[in-house]
Design a protein around this motif. Structure first.
Motif, mmCIF file in Angstrom:
data_model
loop_
_atom_site.group_PDB
_atom_site.id
_atom_site.type_symbol
_atom_site.label_atom_id
_atom_site.label_comp_id
_atom_site.label_asym_id
_atom_site.label_seq_id
_atom_site.Cartn_x
_atom_site.Cartn_y
_atom_site.Cartn_z
ATOM 1 N N LEU A 146 1.749 -1.925 -4.438
ATOM 2 C CA LEU A 146 1.348 -0.538 -4.198
ATOM 3 C C LEU A 146 0.396 -0.374 -3.011
ATOM 4 C CD1 LEU A 146 0.938 1.198 -7.676
ATOM 5 C CD2 LEU A 146 2.460 1.828 -5.807
ATOM 6 N N PRO A 147 -0.704 -1.180 -2.892
ATOM 7 C CA PRO A 147 -1.586 -0.995 -1.723
ATOM 8 C C PRO A 147 -0.867 -1.169 -0.397
ATOM 9 C CG PRO A 147 -2.666 -2.328 -3.406
ATOM 10 C CD PRO A 147 -1.234 -2.195 -3.827
ATOM 11 N N THR A 148 0.008 -2.178 -0.315
ATOM 12 C CA THR A 148 0.755 -2.387 0.921
ATOM 13 C C THR A 148 1.705 -1.232 1.190
ATOM 14 O OG1 THR A 148 0.629 -4.786 0.594
ATOM 15 C CG2 THR A 148 2.283 -3.970 2.138
ATOM 16 N N ALA A 149 2.344 -0.725 0.132
ATOM 17 C CA ALA A 149 3.268 0.395 0.314
ATOM 18 C C ALA A 149 2.542 1.645 0.807
ATOM 19 C CB ALA A 149 3.988 0.682 -1.004
ATOM 20 N N LEU A 150 1.353 1.904 0.272
ATOM 21 C CA LEU A 150 0.585 3.065 0.728
ATOM 22 C C LEU A 150 0.162 2.917 2.180
ATOM 23 C CD1 LEU A 150 -1.641 3.789 -2.405
ATOM 24 C CD2 LEU A 150 0.335 5.102 -1.600
ATOM 25 N N VAL A 152 1.762 1.223 4.490
ATOM 26 C CA VAL A 152 2.961 1.393 5.312
ATOM 27 C C VAL A 152 3.321 2.871 5.443
ATOM 28 C CG1 VAL A 152 5.439 0.938 5.429
ATOM 29 C CG2 VAL A 152 3.867 -0.909 4.850
ATOM 30 N N LEU A 153 3.243 3.605 4.341
ATOM 31 C CA LEU A 153 3.542 5.036 4.391
ATOM 32 C C LEU A 153 2.553 5.789 5.287
ATOM 33 C CD1 LEU A 153 4.475 5.807 0.669
ATOM 34 C CD2 LEU A 153 6.014 5.718 2.639
ATOM 35 N N SER A 154 1.279 5.399 5.230
ATOM 36 C CA SER A 154 0.278 6.041 6.085
ATOM 37 C C SER A 154 0.553 5.752 7.554
ATOM 38 C CB SER A 154 -1.121 5.553 5.699
ATOM 39 O OG SER A 154 -1.441 5.921 4.368
ATOM 40 N N GLU A 155 0.910 4.515 7.873
ATOM 41 C CA GLU A 155 1.229 4.176 9.268
ATOM 42 C C GLU A 155 2.490 4.899 9.731
ATOM 43 O OE1 GLU A 155 1.361 0.087 10.164
ATOM 44 O OE2 GLU A 155 -0.691 -0.331 9.533
ATOM 45 N N LEU A 156 3.480 5.004 8.857
ATOM 46 C CA LEU A 156 4.698 5.724 9.220
ATOM 47 C C LEU A 156 4.399 7.195 9.493
ATOM 48 C CD1 LEU A 156 7.762 5.769 9.564
ATOM 49 C CD2 LEU A 156 7.967 6.125 7.093
ATOM 50 N N ASN A 157 3.567 7.796 8.651
ATOM 51 C CA ASN A 157 3.191 9.195 8.882
ATOM 52 C C ASN A 157 2.416 9.345 10.192
ATOM 53 O OD1 ASN A 157 2.487 12.076 7.769
ATOM 54 N ND2 ASN A 157 0.545 11.182 8.378
#
Length: 336
Positions: A146-150, A152-157
């Motif tokens: 979960l921390p890594t996924a969040l 990655v999503l923040s960097e993508l945004n």
């Protein structure tokens, strides 16, 4: 007489959104520093180290609660003269939207990091046949990622923001909250472009994806389960504690409870019989209190176990001599 067209404010520029976010980060950091200065004299440095994430969470909740939560501008928004508006209706966000924005700002990363930490020492059974074990295995794997996924999503945004110029944060993209400004745009000047930063972030995300795919493929080819890999890492570290206990076992025990130095079960000394002048030399430089569960780094400096582990997770160097710090090579000391 023709009706007069209603005036509309222009959207905030990328530069304004970036400067506003930077100013808000400074405001949160200043509030956190003030909280530390108030709590440290009364509760001690060791308490702050243990509840560091909670203090940071409360600081963010207070900062955004007193600004966004009360329908006011944050320090960053006031600094660049921008206001929040809903994308569809162009109206100010409702109270529910504002508090949902605050929750998305603060809670996901905090909850994900704690959930990942709680499941770190739990080993899934990859070859279990019953449905309950398979579900447990999938949930443990999801919690750890979960921390890594969040991130990655923040960097993508953020990469999308550098290309499009809207929704600097993932929370505002989810809720559809944009910004307007009262500053008129100069038709004779061209705003700066941040597309290059977006391209660099996209390259970084692609590299992370390729690395993760290669690691997953390698793990499948070797046929090692997560439990076998963890056992192999523990064997390679080969660090035992008092009475044959491993480093990770002592970490769990010491972090689970706080105690005074005289009640420290990880020392052979009878501290009640030690002179005060000698005990004053047993002070940990990180928490400024008498050491408990003493341990030595490779460079020979002594600290409390919880203090140096908390330090090493953030910065892999000795706080005294700046030599490289490897947490797997800490040596428990029972007679100093």
């Amino acid at each position: 007489m023709p009706s007069q067209a209603r005036r509309s404010f222009p959207s905030a520029t990328q530069a304004q959104l970036i400067r506003a976010n930077q100013r808000d980060l400074m405001g949160v950091a200043q509030l956190r520093d003030m909280s530390d200065s108030v709590l440290r004299p009364s509760l001690g440095t060791r308490w702050l180290l243990r509840w560091e994430k909670e203090v940071d969470l409360v600081s963010r909740l207070v900062y955004y609660g007193l600004t966004t939560g009360l329908a006011s501008q944050t320090l960053g928004e006031e600094y660049v003269d921008i206001w929040q508006r809903l994308t569809r209706s162009r109206r100010p966000p409702s109270a529910a939207s504002r508090w949902a924005l605050i929750a998305l700002y603060t809670l996901p990363h905090y909850a994900a990091s704690h959930l990942a930490a709680r499941t770190q020492d739990q080993h899934p059974y990859e070859h279990a046949t019953d449905a309950r074990s398979r579900i447990r295995t999938a949930l443990l794997a999801l919690a750890r990622r979960l921390p890594t996924a969040l991130d990655v999503l923040s960097e993508l945004n953020l990469a999308l923001f550098y290309f499009s110029g809207i929704y600097y944060t993932l929370a505002k993209r989810i809720l559809g909250i944009r910004h307007i400004t009262s500053m008129p745009q100069d038709p004779h000047s061209r705003p700066p472009s941040y597309a290059l930063l977006g391209a660099l972030l996209a390259v970084r995300l692609a590299h992370r994806l390729i690395t993760a795919l290669r690691a997953s493929s390698k793990a499948q080819s070797t046929g090692l389960s997560a439990r076998a890999q963890e056992k192999q890492r523990e064997t390679d570290a080969d660090v035992l504690l008092l009475d044959g206990r491993r480093v990770t076992d002592l970490l769990d025990i010491v972090e689970a409870q706080e105690h005074d130095a005289e009640d420290d079960a990880y020392t052979m000394l009878d501290l009640r019989a030690v002179p005060d002048t000698t005990r004053s030399a047993r002070r940990c430089v990180l928490c400024l209190e008498e050491r408990t569960a003493s341990c030595a780094t490779e460079c020979g400096h002594l600290f409390c176990w919880t203090c140096i582990v908390g330090w090493g997770r953030e910065k892999a160097e000795c706080p005294l001599c700046r030599q490289s710090l490897d947490l797997t090579r800490l040596q428990p000391i029972a007679n100093l």
